[in-house]
Design a protein around this motif. Structure first.
Motif, PDB file in Angstrom:
ATOM      1  N   TYR A  67       0.815  -1.208   0.000  1.00  0.00           N
ATOM      2  CA  TYR A  67       0.000   0.000   0.000  1.00  0.00           C
ATOM      3  C   TYR A  67       0.854   1.266   0.000  1.00  0.00           C
ATOM      4  CZ  TYR A  67      -3.037   3.668   1.822  1.00  0.00           C
ATOM      5  OH  TYR A  67      -3.704   4.851   2.014  1.00  0.00           O
ATOM      6  N   LYS A  68       1.907   1.285   0.797  1.00  0.00           N
ATOM      7  CA  LYS A  68       2.744   2.474   0.899  1.00  0.00           C
ATOM      8  C   LYS A  68       3.644   2.663  -0.304  1.00  0.00           C
ATOM      9  CE  LYS A  68       6.364  -0.017   3.422  1.00  0.00           C
ATOM     10  NZ  LYS A  68       7.217  -0.036   4.642  1.00  0.00           N
ATOM     11  N   ASP A  69       3.810   1.646  -1.143  1.00  0.00           N
ATOM     12  CA  ASP A  69       4.718   1.732  -2.292  1.00  0.00           C
ATOM     13  C   ASP A  69       3.995   1.975  -3.614  1.00  0.00           C
ATOM     14  OD1 ASP A  69       6.876   1.230  -0.596  1.00  0.00           O
ATOM     15  OD2 ASP A  69       6.698  -0.953  -0.836  1.00  0.00           O
ATOM     16  N   ARG A  70       2.725   2.255  -3.571  1.00  0.00           N
ATOM     17  CA  ARG A  70       1.981   2.443  -4.815  1.00  0.00           C
ATOM     18  C   ARG A  70       2.443   3.697  -5.542  1.00  0.00           C
ATOM     19  NH1 ARG A  70      -3.569   3.567  -3.161  1.00  0.00           N
ATOM     20  NH2 ARG A  70      -2.428   4.478  -1.400  1.00  0.00           N
ATOM     21  N   ALA A  71       2.398   3.636  -6.868  1.00  0.00           N
ATOM     22  CA  ALA A  71       2.804   4.775  -7.703  1.00  0.00           C
ATOM     23  C   ALA A  71       1.587   5.610  -8.063  1.00  0.00           C
ATOM     24  CB  ALA A  71       3.496   4.279  -8.969  1.00  0.00           C
ATOM     25  N   ARG A  72       1.794   6.900  -8.213  1.00  0.00           N
ATOM     26  CA  ARG A  72       0.728   7.804  -8.622  1.00  0.00           C
ATOM     27  C   ARG A  72       0.634   7.834 -10.142  1.00  0.00           C
ATOM     28  NH1 ARG A  72      -1.557  10.846  -4.082  1.00  0.00           N
ATOM     29  NH2 ARG A  72      -2.510  12.051  -5.735  1.00  0.00           N
ATOM     30  N   ILE A  73      -0.585   7.942 -10.635  1.00  0.00           N
ATOM     31  CA  ILE A  73      -0.795   8.077 -12.077  1.00  0.00           C
ATOM     32  C   ILE A  73      -0.607   9.539 -12.456  1.00  0.00           C
ATOM     33  CG2 ILE A  73      -2.511   7.942 -13.929  1.00  0.00           C
ATOM     34  CD1 ILE A  73      -3.630   5.493 -12.659  1.00  0.00           C
ATOM     35  N   LYS A  74       0.241   9.783 -13.417  1.00  0.00           N
ATOM     36  CA  LYS A  74       0.521  11.138 -13.871  1.00  0.00           C
ATOM     37  C   LYS A  74       0.239  11.226 -15.364  1.00  0.00           C
ATOM     38  CE  LYS A  74       4.124  11.939 -10.382  1.00  0.00           C
ATOM     39  NZ  LYS A  74       5.548  12.290 -10.150  1.00  0.00           N
ATOM     40  N   ILE A  75      -0.793  11.968 -15.698  1.00  0.00           N
ATOM     41  CA  ILE A  75      -1.190  12.151 -17.099  1.00  0.00           C
ATOM     42  C   ILE A  75      -1.423  13.634 -17.319  1.00  0.00           C
ATOM     43  CG2 ILE A  75      -2.984  11.668 -18.822  1.00  0.00           C
ATOM     44  CD1 ILE A  75      -3.312   8.948 -17.612  1.00  0.00           C
ATOM     45  N   ASN A  76      -1.006  14.113 -18.476  1.00  0.00           N
ATOM     46  CA  ASN A  76      -1.170  15.521 -18.810  1.00  0.00           C
ATOM     47  C   ASN A  76      -2.647  15.809 -19.064  1.00  0.00           C
ATOM     48  OD1 ASN A  76      -0.875  18.155 -19.572  1.00  0.00           O
ATOM     49  ND2 ASN A  76       0.124  17.708 -21.531  1.00  0.00           N
ATOM     50  N   ILE A  77      -3.294  16.419 -18.086  1.00  0.00           N
ATOM     51  CA  ILE A  77      -4.725  16.691 -18.206  1.00  0.00           C
ATOM     52  C   ILE A  77      -5.002  17.743 -19.271  1.00  0.00           C
ATOM     53  CG2 ILE A  77      -6.747  17.529 -16.941  1.00  0.00           C
ATOM     54  CD1 ILE A  77      -5.644  16.332 -14.441  1.00  0.00           C
ATOM     55  N   ASP A  78      -4.045  18.643 -19.499  1.00  0.00           N
ATOM     56  CA  ASP A  78      -4.272  19.724 -20.463  1.00  0.00           C
ATOM     57  C   ASP A  78      -4.436  19.213 -21.888  1.00  0.00           C
ATOM     58  OD1 ASP A  78      -4.068  21.525 -18.401  1.00  0.00           O
ATOM     59  OD2 ASP A  78      -1.927  21.865 -18.694  1.00  0.00           O
ATOM     60  N   ALA A  79      -3.984  18.004 -22.151  1.00  0.00           N
ATOM     61  CA  ALA A  79      -4.093  17.450 -23.505  1.00  0.00           C
ATOM     62  C   ALA A  79      -4.977  16.207 -23.534  1.00  0.00           C
ATOM     63  CB  ALA A  79      -2.704  17.115 -24.049  1.00  0.00           C
ATOM     64  N   LEU A  80      -5.883  16.071 -22.555  1.00  0.00           N
ATOM     65  CA  LEU A  80      -6.739  14.891 -22.493  1.00  0.00           C
ATOM     66  C   LEU A  80      -7.798  14.960 -23.582  1.00  0.00           C
ATOM     67  CD1 LEU A  80      -7.697  12.293 -21.138  1.00  0.00           C
ATOM     68  CD2 LEU A  80      -9.058  13.699 -19.562  1.00  0.00           C
ATOM     69  N   GLU A  81      -7.788  13.985 -24.473  1.00  0.00           N
ATOM     70  CA  GLU A  81      -8.788  13.900 -25.534  1.00  0.00           C
ATOM     71  C   GLU A  81      -9.561  12.601 -25.388  1.00  0.00           C
ATOM     72  OE1 GLU A  81      -7.347  14.547 -29.434  1.00  0.00           O
ATOM     73  OE2 GLU A  81      -6.561  16.550 -29.006  1.00  0.00           O
ATOM     74  N   CYS A  82     -10.828  12.665 -25.764  1.00  0.00           N
ATOM     75  CA  CYS A  82     -11.724  11.524 -25.628  1.00  0.00           C
ATOM     76  C   CYS A  82     -12.560  11.370 -26.886  1.00  0.00           C
ATOM     77  CB  CYS A  82     -12.650  11.707 -24.423  1.00  0.00           C
ATOM     78  SG  CYS A  82     -11.817  11.782 -22.830  1.00  0.00           S
ATOM     79  N   THR A  83     -13.113  10.197 -27.026  1.00  0.00           N
ATOM     80  CA  THR A  83     -14.124   9.953 -28.046  1.00  0.00           C
ATOM     81  C   THR A  83     -15.481   9.872 -27.349  1.00  0.00           C
ATOM     82  OG1 THR A  83     -13.782   7.552 -27.860  1.00  0.00           O
ATOM     83  CG2 THR A  83     -12.533   8.735 -29.563  1.00  0.00           C
ATOM     84  N   PHE A  84     -16.505  10.345 -28.034  1.00  0.00           N
ATOM     85  CA  PHE A  84     -17.855  10.261 -27.484  1.00  0.00           C
ATOM     86  C   PHE A  84     -18.499   8.987 -28.002  1.00  0.00           C
ATOM     87  CE2 PHE A  84     -22.450  11.201 -27.635  1.00  0.00           C
ATOM     88  CZ  PHE A  84     -22.659  11.390 -26.275  1.00  0.00           C
ATOM     89  N   VAL A  85     -18.837   8.081 -27.091  1.00  0.00           N
ATOM     90  CA  VAL A  85     -19.418   6.781 -27.435  1.00  0.00           C
ATOM     91  C   VAL A  85     -20.896   6.802 -27.090  1.00  0.00           C
ATOM     92  CG1 VAL A  85     -19.361   4.300 -26.992  1.00  0.00           C
ATOM     93  CG2 VAL A  85     -17.223   5.602 -27.046  1.00  0.00           C
ATOM     94  N   ALA A  86     -21.729   6.493 -28.058  1.00  0.00           N
ATOM     95  CA  ALA A  86     -23.175   6.376 -27.851  1.00  0.00           C
ATOM     96  C   ALA A  86     -23.566   4.946 -28.197  1.00  0.00           C
ATOM     97  CB  ALA A  86     -23.931   7.389 -28.704  1.00  0.00           C
ATOM     98  N   ALA A  87     -23.586   4.088 -27.183  1.00  0.00           N
ATOM     99  CA  ALA A  87     -23.883   2.676 -27.421  1.00  0.00           C
ATOM    100  C   ALA A  87     -25.348   2.454 -27.736  1.00  0.00           C
ATOM    101  CB  ALA A  87     -23.469   1.856 -26.204  1.00  0.00           C
ATOM    102  N   SER A  88     -26.217   3.261 -27.162  1.00  0.00           N
ATOM    103  CA  SER A  88     -27.643   3.127 -27.435  1.00  0.00           C
ATOM    104  C   SER A  88     -28.066   4.160 -28.470  1.00  0.00           C
ATOM    105  CB  SER A  88     -28.445   3.328 -26.137  1.00  0.00           C
ATOM    106  OG  SER A  88     -28.185   4.612 -25.601  1.00  0.00           O
ATOM    107  N   THR A  89     -29.205   3.903 -29.078  1.00  0.00           N
ATOM    108  CA  THR A  89     -29.721   4.842 -30.075  1.00  0.00           C
ATOM    109  C   THR A  89     -30.001   6.186 -29.424  1.00  0.00           C
ATOM    110  OG1 THR A  89     -30.729   3.003 -31.269  1.00  0.00           O
ATOM    111  CG2 THR A  89     -31.508   5.206 -31.801  1.00  0.00           C
TER     112      THR A  89
END
Length: 284
Positions: A97-119
């Motif tokens: 637990y004490k040795d876990r690493a933090r996730i570091k991602i550049n939030i300023d460049a976060l891009e996503c796709t919009f998924v619409a599984a239902s109609t």
């Protein structure tokens, strides 16, 4: 380089106003939040504070934000972001637990796709530079990637796992890998980690106003596509007073009629005959 569309450029009605910050996660004791806390290397209770920070908010149009978190609709981070987060989750599974690493991602460049599984109903997309609005029909084949303004990628992915949980065939494979890596911490948590005992009541994150956007401020009214208002009068119709004035005005090719004098006619005064003539008439 493609145009960076942001989440506030999407609408169900095509009417765009000031966006509003909608919280993605509201319950600090939600299982997704607890797994996020464990897998991402956060300390115990750190997620409670994160609920009120910009990373938990999507800045959406009001009509879209009211439906964006329904089942079957989700913003999904790109594959490289999902892969990086899943790798950190797997690495933390093998650590104390004490040795876990933090996730570091550049939030300023976060891009996503919009998924619409239902109609879903049609979506309207406003160009962030020109302001031109385009209509997209489901399943939105020409929809561009969306850059999220402040959202935490792990919160976005965690919310997407929940929203697409009943649409396994529509979930991207890397999103499924991310969910499996996150589920490990639900099955193997530290002792007492998911206990709800002795925890104070915490208010839900409220809606907040959106921060100023550089892309949105660059849109001037001259560049927006504005449909001109239809005139309510036809060229042949004229104002009644204008028609009256035109009737009173004589045509240039005609002579104005002579006006009849409204005064009394000039009649010469009556003159009596002289007295001699009068007497003569009596004698005759």
């Amino acid at each position: 380089m493609s145009t960076p569309y942001t989440e506030d450029c999407i609408s169900f009605t095509g009417i765009f106003g000031e966006p509003v910050g909608f919280p993605m996660l509201t319950d600090p004791l939600d299982s997704f939040m607890r797994r996020h806390e464990l897998g991402s290397g956060m300390k115990r209770g750190e997620t409670i504070k994160s609920l009120y920070e910009p990373g938990n908010y999507l800045y959406l149009q009001r009509d879209f934000g009211a439906r964006a978190f329904f089942s079957g609709h989700a913003f999904v981070p790109l594959d490289e972001t999902l892969q990086a987060m899943a790798n950190i989750y797997r690495k933390n599974q093998q650590c104390l637990y004490k040795d876990r690493a933090r996730i570091k991602i550049n939030i300023d460049a976060l891009e996503c796709t919009f998924v619409a599984a239902s109609t879903s109903r049609p979506l309207f997309l406003r160009h962030p530079i020109t302001g031109i609005i385009t209509k997209h029909e489901h399943p939105y084949p020409a929809f561009p990637t969306i850059r999220l303004r402040t959202a935490d990628p792990i919160m976005v992915a965690s919310k997407a796992c929940y929203q697409l949980s009943t649409f396994s065939q529509k979930r991207p494979s890397l999103l499924l890998q991310f969910q499996r890596a996150q589920d490990y911490f639900f099955r193997n948590p530290p002792i007492g980690w998911f206990s709800r005992a002795n925890r104070p009541a915490i208010p839900k994150p409220p809606l907040i106003p959106a921060p100023p956007s550089v892309a949105a401020s660059s849109i001037s009214p001259l560049h927006c596509a504005v449909r001109p208002a239809m005139s309510t009068t036809t060229p042949s119709t004229q104002h009644p007073r204008l028609r009256k004035r035109q009737r009173d005005t004589a045509l240039s090719g005609e002579c104005p009629p002579t006006k009849r004098s409204r005064g009394a006619p000039c009649i010469p005064p009556r003159t009596n005959p002289p007295r001699a003539a009068k007497n003569k008439g009596r004698t005759m």
